[in-house]
Scaffold this active site. Structure first.
Site, PDB file in Angstrom:
ATOM      1  N   ASP A  26      88.467  50.848  12.321  1.00 54.00           N
ATOM      2  CA  ASP A  26      88.860  50.980  10.918  1.00 54.00           C
ATOM      3  C   ASP A  26      87.663  51.141   9.983  1.00 54.00           C
ATOM      4  O   ASP A  26      86.542  50.741  10.310  1.00 54.00           O
ATOM      5  CB  ASP A  26      89.647  49.746  10.472  1.00 54.00           C
ATOM      6  CG  ASP A  26      91.056  49.707  11.029  1.00 54.00           C
ATOM      7  OD1 ASP A  26      91.380  50.533  11.909  1.00 54.00           O
ATOM      8  OD2 ASP A  26      91.842  48.843  10.583  1.00 54.00           O
TER       9      ASP A  26
ATOM     10  N   HIS B 286      94.161  55.370   6.801  1.00 52.94           N
ATOM     11  CA  HIS B 286      93.900  53.982   6.417  1.00 52.94           C
ATOM     12  C   HIS B 286      93.776  53.862   4.894  1.00 52.94           C
ATOM     13  O   HIS B 286      92.985  53.078   4.395  1.00 52.94           O
ATOM     14  CB  HIS B 286      92.623  53.476   7.102  1.00 52.94           C
ATOM     15  CG  HIS B 286      92.463  51.980   7.082  1.00 52.94           C
ATOM     16  ND1 HIS B 286      93.501  51.115   7.332  1.00 52.94           N
ATOM     17  CD2 HIS B 286      91.362  51.193   6.841  1.00 52.94           C
ATOM     18  CE1 HIS B 286      93.056  49.869   7.254  1.00 52.94           C
ATOM     19  NE2 HIS B 286      91.774  49.889   6.939  1.00 52.94           N
TER      20      HIS B 286
ATOM     21  N   HIS C 119      91.292  52.232  -0.026  1.00 47.28           N
ATOM     22  CA  HIS C 119      91.155  50.926   0.622  1.00 47.28           C
ATOM     23  C   HIS C 119      91.131  49.784  -0.395  1.00 47.28           C
ATOM     24  O   HIS C 119      90.175  48.998  -0.454  1.00 47.28           O
ATOM     25  CB  HIS C 119      89.877  50.879   1.465  1.00 47.28           C
ATOM     26  CG  HIS C 119      89.890  49.803   2.517  1.00 47.28           C
ATOM     27  ND1 HIS C 119      89.302  48.573   2.325  1.00 47.28           N
ATOM     28  CD2 HIS C 119      90.409  49.784   3.765  1.00 47.28           C
ATOM     29  CE1 HIS C 119      89.454  47.837   3.414  1.00 47.28           C
ATOM     30  NE2 HIS C 119      90.128  48.540   4.303  1.00 47.28           N
TER      31      HIS C 119
ATOM     32  N   HIS D 204      85.924  47.440  13.584  1.00 47.99           N
ATOM     33  CA  HIS D 204      85.549  48.010  12.292  1.00 47.99           C
ATOM     34  C   HIS D 204      84.171  48.653  12.381  1.00 47.99           C
ATOM     35  O   HIS D 204      83.384  48.363  13.285  1.00 47.99           O
ATOM     36  CB  HIS D 204      85.537  46.935  11.196  1.00 47.99           C
ATOM     37  CG  HIS D 204      86.892  46.379  10.892  1.00 47.99           C
ATOM     38  ND1 HIS D 204      87.470  45.392  11.659  1.00 47.99           N
ATOM     39  CD2 HIS D 204      87.780  46.679   9.905  1.00 47.99           C
ATOM     40  CE1 HIS D 204      88.670  45.100  11.160  1.00 47.99           C
ATOM     41  NE2 HIS D 204      88.880  45.864  10.093  1.00 47.99           N
TER      42      HIS D 204
END
Length: 272
Positions: free
Chosen positions: A80, A130, A134, A226
């Protein structure tokens, strides 16, 4: 008939019906027995909404893929928050070990570094949505218009860079309120959770990160990792993770690799 792996929401507004009915029951209880029973009934009626919003793998509002249907020692590695300064080094690492991953990228970061997005795809990996910006603190609380924009803009950004829009979506911090389901259906996106994570977005000790991930490993596990975190140690953690996966006899697999085979319903992995 087993459920397919890629399952966008079919009835994104169904929650409105059952929430309305639950509130009608609350009104009746309050009218008949007063606030002593009505207030607890009202609070209880909101539990499914909070559960569906705050539990990352909850299927209250939409289907969520939580593991892959394989008995082989394979995991779906998902990364991510990119692209970032870590991206090329992570790609090189995965190349050396013959592993593939899905990068759930942020649209604004992708727009600033499109060459990294194209390189991810060129090397045989896949992309996931995603969100565009964010909004880590408030994604779970955004309204329908803002959520639609976050999801739609990411789709447009990645389609413009690669020629293809993503098929998979991961909510920011994994939390998704009822309004997420409608844009997922609109864009043909299936939501993805995880069942092995190391909290590497905030934890800086690679060994502790990998130890936590290892506790959730099982055939078909979806591993959450991540890149580009402020502590700057994601690459170290990824290197150690890849080495540990190999030592345990695990390889990586993408859901696209399994979609041609007979699919089984998504299941829970053991909790880390």
């Amino acid at each position: 008939m087993p459920a397919p792996l890629h399952r966008p929401p079919r009835h994104p507004h169904a929650w409105i019906t059952w929430l309305s009915l639950s509130q009608l029951v609350v009104v009746l209880v309050w009218w008949r027995w007063g606030w002593h029973w009505g207030l607890p009934a009202m609070l209880l009626s909101h539990v499914p909404v909070w559960w569906g919003t705050l539990k990352p793998d909850s299927r209250v509002f939409s289907p969520v893929l939580r593991r892959l249907p394989t008995d082989a020692r394979q995991v779906w590695l998902t990364i991510d928050d990119g692209p970032s300064d870590d991206t090329l080094a992570i790609l090189d690492l995965l190349d050396r070990h013959g592993m593939r991953a899905t990068f759930f990228v942020i649209g604004d970061r992708a727009a600033r570094r499109p060459e990294l997005i194209r390189e991810i795809v060129r090397r045989g990996h896949t992309l996931g949505n995603h969100s565009q910006t964010h909004p880590q603190a408030w994604f779970w609380a955004l309204g329908p218009r803002q959520l639609r924009q976050e999801i739609a803009r990411n789709q447009s950004t990645l389609a413009a860079i690669t020629g293809t829009a993503p098929r998979w979506f991961r909510a920011v911090v994994g939390l998704a309120n009822p309004f997420v389901a409608a844009p997922l259906r609109e864009h043909g996106l299936a939501r993805v959770a995880w069942c092995a994570r190391g909290f590497d977005a905030i934890a800086s000790d690679p060994r502790a990160v990998v130890a936590r991930i290892e506790r959730g490993l099982a055939p078909g596990a979806i591993v959450l990792a991540h890149e580009g975190s402020p502590h700057g140690r994601n690459l170290e953690a990824m290197t150690l993770l890849v080495q540990r996966l190999e030592a345990l006899g695990y390889g990586t697999v993408l859901p696209e690799d399994l979609e041609t085979a007979e699919a089984a319903p998504a299941l829970f992995c053991k909790a880390p």
